[in-house]
Design a protein around this motif. Structure first.
Motif: not given
Length: 478
Positions: A78-100
């Motif tokens: 949840a975020e501050l307002a009832r109409y907002n949410v926050e999505l997170n992702v697991d961190p990745q090493a950027i090298a190679g295919e990390g951004l994909r």
């Protein structure tokens, strides 16, 4: 600020105890930094995406409790307002295919969220400010049920001694509004990019991130309208700064008024300066007591989470349990699509890497005041701004990005060993967007110029195009 708390009201004794814990933990962090006990691992990325729940007609849908229960994903909160949410992702090493891998993870999570929203008769939208949000939507009745938000609201208002929040933004139009709570903040939604940096070079990366802020806010601008008014290219910036403007608090020394800030200056010797400034100049907002000793730095991390620098150093622990530093770059708006945001992240990663690795530190040639002024002008004017750059001259932002900053970002990504195919893919999105001058803000303004200020129609058209996943520079205006 992602932590939930177990009560909402505090006594003066709570502030005194918290201040003691904060002092102890700050001393511990300064020792970790001075004794080189923080991780030197670099090039690990991640991000947070704040998003909107909307009804089919484009209006905010205040149902994040039901949505989160339906979704059942701990990385969506949840975020501050009832109409907002926050999505997170697991961190990745950027090298190679990390951004994909990061893109795939974000796309999968976004798709799951949209399915859950549709099952409740709603939809998901990623944008810096939802065009349909009204002043009357930003009320305590629409505040999320988490106790930390009620406590934050109470403490900010106490610090202001009951004085209301006054919103005053001059852009193409002029908007004023008065609020007696912090809910104005809920209208601003961001794509916050994280980069783990080597502790020994954290000063360079932190300063570089501040210098990057102007071009990054310009290329990612996606919030031109608020309450039907046409304001800045990135109206989210003045909105957020004015929405959480707080004064001194009981139980601690008075400090700077602005808790949302570009900062007070570059780091001159060590990133420790930021944590020292937090303790000495920012009174605690949420004096929650955590058990378990100072080694987890819970009080310091919560306190840091209530100071919203546009570039914020964060402390965390890597997979081996070693403490590390990362930079949270908070200047970019959410949306318009996953691929647009991935391109924004790639541009930031590459540019900050290149600036941090220059033989002559860029902060030695561009004064802090210049970086700060560049940022606010870029937030106001976007690609039409004229920042003062490292050669001491002013440049048109569009031309600066196309001819200087994109090559720098490419070199930075190559230095991080990012796959060549991904560098080409993401930077081509930035190049086309900038060359065509078609940011999210530009598209929204073009739609309104053709169809009028029907914010519901704008939101629906924006949402439908965003759902295709096609980058914003390829959108039609109908």
């Amino acid at each position: 600020m992602g932590q939930e708390i177990d009560h909402c009201s505090f006594e003066p004794a709570d502030f005194r105890r918290y201040q003691r814990c904060l002092q102890e933990e700050t001393a511990r962090v300064l020792t970790l930094i001075s004794e080189h006990r923080l991780s030197e691992r670099a090039g690990v990325g991640g991000f947070e995406l704040e998003a909107w729940l909307v009804w089919e007609d484009g209006r905010p849908a205040p149902l994040n409790d039901a949505f989160l229960a339906r979704l059942g994903d701990d990385l969506v909160v949840a975020e501050l307002a009832r109409y907002n949410v926050e999505l997170n992702v697991d961190p990745q090493a950027i090298a190679g295919e990390g951004l994909r891998r990061l893109e795939k993870a974000l796309q999968q999570r976004w798709s799951a969220c949209d399915r859950a929203a549709r099952s409740l008769g709603a939809r998901m939208v990623m944008t810096g400010i939802l065009p349909t949000v009204r002043d009357s939507d930003l009320t305590p009745g629409n505040m999320s049920s988490l106790r930390r938000y009620a406590a934050l609201n109470e403490q900010v208002l106490k610090g202001r001694k009951g004085r209301p929040m006054r919103l005053d933004i001059v852009g193409h139009d002029h908007l004023t509004s008065v609020h007696h709570d912090v809910m104005l903040e809920a209208a601003a939604t961001s794509f916050q990019v994280h980069l783990q940096v080597p502790a020994a070079a954290s000063r360079r990366y932190y300063n570089a991130a501040m210098i990057c802020s102007a071009p990054c806010v310009a290329i990612a601008a996606n919030a031109p309208f608020l309450f039907g008014k046409d304001l800045w290219e990135e109206t989210r910036i003045p909105l957020f700064e004015q929405a959480v403007e707080a004064g001194g608090f009981s139980g601690a020394a008075s400090g700077p008024v602005r808790r949302v800030t570009f900062g007070s200056g570059y780091v001159s010797e060590s990133i420790a300066e930021v944590f020292r400034e937090n303790k000495e100049h920012y009174p605690p907002l949420l004096p929650v007591h955590f058990c378990g000793g100072a080694e987890r730095l819970a009080h310091l991390r919560l306190h840091n989470g209530t100071i919203w620098r546009w570039n914020r150093p964060l402390l965390g622990w890597d997979s081996e349990g070693r403490p590390h530093l990362r930079i949270e770059h908070r200047v970019m708006a959410a949306g318009p699509t996953v691929v647009d945001q991935m391109a924004n992240a790639a541009f930031f990663y590459g540019l900050v890497e290149q600036l941090a690795q220059r033989d002559v530190a860029p902060e030695l040639v561009l004064p802090f005041e210049g970086a700060r002024d560049n940022f606010y002008e870029a937030a106001r004017l976007g690609l039409s701004s004229h920042p003062c750059w490292l050669d001491g001259s002013r440049h048109n932002m569009k031309m600066l990005v196309l001819h200087s900053l994109l090559p720098m970002a490419r070199n930075g990504l190559e230095g991080m060993d990012v796959a060549a195919e991904l560098i080409d893919r993401y930077l081509a999105v930035i190049e086309e967007r900038v060359a065509r001058e078609c940011t999210g803000s530009a598209w929204q303004r073009a739609f309104v110029a053709k169809h009028g200020r029907d914010m519901a129609a704008l939101t629906r058209a924006y949402r439908d195009r965003s759902d295709t996943g096609i980058a914003v520079h390829e959108w039609d205006i109908g």
